[in-house]
Scaffold this active site. Structure first.
Site, PDB file in Angstrom:
ATOM      1  N   HIS A  39      33.099  41.255  48.983  1.00  0.00           N
ATOM      2  CA  HIS A  39      32.981  40.643  47.655  1.00  0.00           C
ATOM      3  C   HIS A  39      32.458  39.231  47.793  1.00  0.00           C
ATOM      4  CE1 HIS A  39      37.100  39.871  49.082  1.00  0.00           C
ATOM      5  NE2 HIS A  39      37.020  38.707  48.459  1.00  0.00           N
ATOM      6  N   HIS A  83      32.465  35.654  45.795  1.00  0.00           N
ATOM      7  CA  HIS A  83      33.032  34.838  44.728  1.00  0.00           C
ATOM      8  C   HIS A  83      31.912  34.008  44.116  1.00  0.00           C
ATOM      9  CE1 HIS A  83      37.390  35.030  46.057  1.00  0.00           C
ATOM     10  NE2 HIS A  83      36.795  35.379  47.181  1.00  0.00           N
TER      11      HIS A  83
HETATM   12  P1  5GP Z   1      39.419  36.861  49.226  1.00  0.00           P
HETATM   13  O1  5GP Z   1      40.464  35.842  49.582  1.00  0.00           O
HETATM   14  O2  5GP Z   1      39.698  38.203  49.851  1.00  0.00           O
HETATM   15  O3  5GP Z   1      38.025  36.377  49.494  1.00  0.00           O
HETATM   16  O4  5GP Z   1      39.508  37.000  47.654  1.00  0.00           O
HETATM   17  C1  5GP Z   1      40.118  38.047  46.986  1.00  0.00           C
HETATM   18  C2  5GP Z   1      40.175  37.675  45.533  1.00  0.00           C
HETATM   19  O5  5GP Z   1      40.469  38.819  44.793  1.00  0.00           O
HETATM   20  C3  5GP Z   1      41.251  36.641  45.216  1.00  0.00           C
HETATM   21  O6  5GP Z   1      40.637  35.495  44.644  1.00  0.00           O
HETATM   22  C4  5GP Z   1      42.169  37.357  44.244  1.00  0.00           C
HETATM   23  O7  5GP Z   1      42.598  36.533  43.213  1.00  0.00           O
HETATM   24  C5  5GP Z   1      41.302  38.481  43.729  1.00  0.00           C
HETATM   25  N1  5GP Z   1      42.019  39.682  43.384  1.00  0.00           N
HETATM   26  C6  5GP Z   1      42.957  40.328  44.129  1.00  0.00           C
HETATM   27  N2  5GP Z   1      43.384  41.430  43.500  1.00  0.00           N
HETATM   28  C7  5GP Z   1      42.696  41.485  42.319  1.00  0.00           C
HETATM   29  C8  5GP Z   1      42.700  42.415  41.222  1.00  0.00           C
HETATM   30  O8  5GP Z   1      43.427  43.414  41.200  1.00  0.00           O
HETATM   31  N3  5GP Z   1      41.855  42.146  40.202  1.00  0.00           N
HETATM   32  C9  5GP Z   1      41.036  41.043  40.197  1.00  0.00           C
HETATM   33  N4  5GP Z   1      40.257  40.873  39.145  1.00  0.00           N
HETATM   34  N5  5GP Z   1      41.004  40.169  41.209  1.00  0.00           N
HETATM   35  C10 5GP Z   1      41.827  40.383  42.260  1.00  0.00           C
END
Ligand code: 5GP
Ligand code: ZN
Length: 135
Positions: free
Chosen positions: A100, A102
């Site tokens: 993903h 951001h």
């Molecule tokens: P990472 O730290 O893996 O780069 O970011 C994961 C992101 O996914 C986090 O910012 C978290 O808030 C978001 N996230 C986790 N679970 C969910 C979910 O069920 N729905 C949405 N919309 N975002 C999520």
């Protein structure tokens, strides 16, 4: 849950999301823990965990969608700028092991900094490291 993965479940419609864009390849939706207003995630619908296990073709297509989504956010909300972040591995802060990107709108509004605790580099060490990494 598909692939035991929350983002696959979102892509499959098994878990709801606040969707802002969708096409054959990607889905974009608001992060549920936003760093700033409009903080969005862009994911490929097909499961891969990060940059290294995703094909160049998919990456090229996904980053083009990241551009579209970021442009939409900047125009619509608006914002002064935005960060595009993509974490790989728990050590890098990745909490959801589905690729993903951001898109984090920035407004110089005291929302906080996305900052690395950088120190001044040792030029000899940097030179040696570049020689070791060069390919
Ligand atoms: P990472 O730290 O893996 O780069 O970011 C994961 C992101 O996914 C986090 O910012 C978290 O808030 C978001 N996230 C986790 N679970 C969910 C979910 O069920 N729905 C949405 N919309 N975002 C999520
Ligand atoms: Zn997944």
């Amino acid at each position: 849950m598909k692939n035991n993965c929350v983002f696959c479940a979102i892509a499959a419609g098994e878990i709801p999301c606040f969707k802002i864009y969708e096409d054959d390849l990607v889905l974009a939706y608001l992060d549920i823990n936003p760093f700033s207003e409009g903080h969005a995630l862009v994911i490929p619908k097909a499961h891969t965990t990060g940059l290294l296990d995703t094909s160049d073709e998919t990456l090229a297509a996904v980053i083009a969608r990241v551009k579209k989504v970021a442009g939409r956010i900047q125009k619509t909300l608006p914002c002064d700028g935005f960060n595009v972040l993509q974490n790989n591995g728990a050590a890098a802060g990745q909490t959801v092991p589905h690729l993903h990107f951001h898109v984090v709108p920035r407004r110089g509004d005291g929302a906080g900094e996305i900052a690395f605790a950088n120190g001044k580099g040792d030029m000899d060490a940097l030179k040696a490291l570049a020689a070791k990494l060069a390919f």
